[in-house]
Scaffold this motif. Sequence first.
Motif, short mmCIF file in Angstrom:
data_model
loop_
_atom_site.label_atom_id
_atom_site.label_comp_id
_atom_site.label_asym_id
_atom_site.label_seq_id
_atom_site.Cartn_x
_atom_site.Cartn_y
_atom_site.Cartn_z
N ASP A 1 0.84 -1.20 0.00
CA ASP A 1 0.00 0.00 0.00
C ASP A 1 0.88 1.24 0.00
OD1 ASP A 1 -2.26 1.57 0.01
OD2 ASP A 1 -2.50 1.52 2.18
N ILE A 2 0.46 2.22 -0.80
CA ILE A 2 1.11 3.54 -0.84
C ILE A 2 0.01 4.57 -0.65
CG2 ILE A 2 2.48 5.16 -2.20
CD1 ILE A 2 3.63 2.75 -3.70
N ASP A 3 0.04 5.27 0.45
CA ASP A 3 -1.07 6.16 0.82
C ASP A 3 -0.55 7.58 1.04
OD1 ASP A 3 -3.53 7.10 1.53
OD2 ASP A 3 -3.43 6.38 3.60
N PRO A 4 -0.66 8.45 0.01
CA PRO A 4 -0.26 9.85 0.20
C PRO A 4 -1.25 10.59 1.08
CG PRO A 4 -0.37 9.23 -2.14
CD PRO A 4 -1.07 8.17 -1.37
N ASP A 5 -0.89 11.82 1.41
CA ASP A 5 -1.79 12.67 2.18
C ASP A 5 -3.11 12.87 1.41
OD1 ASP A 5 -2.64 15.81 2.72
OD2 ASP A 5 -1.99 14.76 4.51
N GLU A 6 -4.20 13.05 2.15
CA GLU A 6 -5.52 13.13 1.53
C GLU A 6 -5.61 14.27 0.52
OE1 GLU A 6 -9.10 11.30 1.01
OE2 GLU A 6 -7.50 10.72 2.39
N GLN A 7 -5.06 15.42 0.84
CA GLN A 7 -5.09 16.55 -0.09
C GLN A 7 -4.30 16.23 -1.36
OE1 GLN A 7 -3.70 20.01 2.00
NE2 GLN A 7 -5.55 20.19 3.24
N VAL A 8 -3.20 15.52 -1.21
CA VAL A 8 -2.39 15.14 -2.37
C VAL A 8 -3.18 14.19 -3.28
CG1 VAL A 8 -0.28 14.00 -3.14
CG2 VAL A 8 -0.24 15.48 -1.13
N LYS A 9 -3.92 13.27 -2.67
CA LYS A 9 -4.72 12.34 -3.46
C LYS A 9 -5.79 13.08 -4.25
CE LYS A 9 -5.67 9.38 -0.13
NZ LYS A 9 -6.21 8.16 0.55
N HIS A 10 -6.43 14.08 -3.60
CA HIS A 10 -7.43 14.87 -4.31
C HIS A 10 -6.78 15.62 -5.48
CE1 HIS A 10 -10.55 13.80 -1.64
NE2 HIS A 10 -10.18 14.54 -0.61
N ALA A 11 -5.60 16.18 -5.23
CA ALA A 11 -4.90 16.90 -6.30
C ALA A 11 -4.54 15.96 -7.45
CB ALA A 11 -3.64 17.56 -5.74
N MET A 12 -4.07 14.76 -7.10
CA MET A 12 -3.73 13.78 -8.14
C MET A 12 -4.96 13.39 -8.95
SD MET A 12 -1.10 11.33 -6.03
CE MET A 12 -0.88 10.20 -7.39
N ASN A 13 -6.10 13.23 -8.28
CA ASN A 13 -7.33 12.90 -8.99
C ASN A 13 -7.75 14.03 -9.92
OD1 ASN A 13 -7.54 10.42 -7.72
ND2 ASN A 13 -8.77 11.21 -6.04
N ARG A 14 -7.57 15.28 -9.46
CA ARG A 14 -7.93 16.41 -10.32
C ARG A 14 -7.01 16.47 -11.54
NH1 ARG A 14 -8.32 19.22 -5.36
NH2 ARG A 14 -6.34 20.28 -5.77
N ILE A 15 -5.71 16.22 -11.31
CA ILE A 15 -4.77 16.22 -12.44
C ILE A 15 -5.12 15.13 -13.43
CG2 ILE A 15 -2.36 15.78 -13.07
CD1 ILE A 15 -1.55 17.09 -10.41
N ASN A 16 -5.44 13.95 -12.91
CA ASN A 16 -5.80 12.84 -13.78
C ASN A 16 -7.07 13.15 -14.57
OD1 ASN A 16 -5.61 10.19 -14.81
ND2 ASN A 16 -7.08 9.48 -13.31
N ALA A 17 -8.06 13.74 -13.88
CA ALA A 17 -9.30 14.11 -14.57
C ALA A 17 -9.03 15.15 -15.65
CB ALA A 17 -10.33 14.63 -13.55
N SER A 18 -8.17 16.13 -15.35
CA SER A 18 -7.84 17.16 -16.33
C SER A 18 -7.14 16.57 -17.54
CB SER A 18 -6.96 18.24 -15.69
OG SER A 18 -7.64 18.87 -14.61
N GLU A 19 -6.23 15.65 -17.29
CA GLU A 19 -5.53 14.99 -18.40
C GLU A 19 -6.51 14.23 -19.29
OE1 GLU A 19 -2.45 15.09 -19.46
OE2 GLU A 19 -1.79 16.49 -17.92
N ARG A 20 -7.44 13.54 -18.65
CA ARG A 20 -8.42 12.79 -19.44
C ARG A 20 -9.32 13.72 -20.24
NH1 ARG A 20 -8.66 7.41 -18.16
NH2 ARG A 20 -7.51 6.76 -16.32
N GLU A 21 -9.71 14.85 -19.62
CA GLU A 21 -10.52 15.82 -20.35
C GLU A 21 -9.75 16.41 -21.53
OE1 GLU A 21 -11.72 18.69 -17.50
OE2 GLU A 21 -13.16 17.36 -16.48
N LYS A 22 -8.45 16.64 -21.31
CA LYS A 22 -7.61 17.16 -22.39
C LYS A 22 -7.55 16.17 -23.55
CE LYS A 22 -2.88 18.69 -23.33
NZ LYS A 22 -1.53 18.91 -22.73
N VAL A 23 -7.34 14.91 -23.22
CA VAL A 23 -7.28 13.88 -24.27
C VAL A 23 -8.62 13.78 -24.99
CG1 VAL A 23 -7.00 11.41 -24.69
CG2 VAL A 23 -5.47 12.58 -23.12
N ALA A 24 -9.72 13.83 -24.21
CA ALA A 24 -11.05 13.77 -24.82
C ALA A 24 -11.27 14.94 -25.76
CB ALA A 24 -12.12 13.73 -23.73
N ALA A 25 -10.84 16.15 -25.33
CA ALA A 25 -10.99 17.34 -26.18
C ALA A 25 -10.16 17.19 -27.46
CB ALA A 25 -10.56 18.59 -25.40
#
Length: 317
Positions: free
Chosen positions: A171-195
């Motif tokens: 298990d690798i568990d970053p800080d909760e805020q970091v996980k939210h930031a990583m999820n936002r980055i991932n979502a943005s990347e996916r939106e960019k690819v979709a666009a």
Amino acid sequence: MDPADLFNTFSTLIYIVVGLFLLSALGLFFIVKQQTSVVIERFGKFQSVRGAGFQLKIPIVDRVAGRLSLKVQQLDVVVETKTKDDVFVKIKVSVQYVVIANKVYDAFYKLDNPYTQITSYVFDVVRAEVPKLRLDDVFEKKDDIAIAVKGELQEAMNDYGYDIIKTLVTDIDPDEQVKHAMNRINASEREKVAAQYEGDAQRILIVEKAKAEAESKRLQGQGIADQRREIARGLEESVNVLNKVGINSQEASALIVVTQHYDTLQAVGTMNNSNLILLPNSPHAAGDMLNNMIASFAAASQIGDEMKKNNNAGNKS
């Protein structure tokens, strides 16, 4: 059977049971389970290691100092450390280990608490390896971290009678805020690819539509050209027919134009709700048009003849 003999047999069994009970109470024998080793001490000094089965020892003199399981055991260690990009992360490392059968003495006497020892080595290795990596690299290279932990533990714990079977970063568990930031980055990347995909699709549609329109216009132009070519051939044939009956080319051309004029008027007349008006529209319009066209053709013919004469005279001089 004689009652006296039966009584004697029963009494003998009772003596045996009582004797075994007394021997057990005095510690003469003991049972060792499978996959277990027992350390025997005599007057506080190591005497022997006993394996599975029925074992004997001298009461009072010998004692069972301890029991060690020879089964594979697992110890989960959670280490909190910081990555190269200053992100705090909790890493769970599972260590699978076993007591080496021929090193039970070392495992029992050299380490007071093997769990604490293993935990210390895991902390040391993880906190030495993870700060060299960025957070994304920690996820990608977790196997490398596990290998480093196993290498360090194997070398150290083997001397203490323990064999390290496997180490796993579970298990690798970053800080909760970091996980939210990583999820936002991932979502943005996916939106960019979709666009990008949507843009490519729109561009393909536009290009294909333009190609279709170009092909349509090319075919329309070809159709118009073929139509005009056939009209010209028809006019040529009409002029030739009129020439055969004594009508010259100028008169024939004027006559054909007037005929087309009447055909146009007839076509307009058959149309419903038409607002088209042709000027002039007087009864004498057709006759005037014919005379004007003949005069125009005649004047054009004279001008052409004069230009030819002038060109010929200029060439001779």
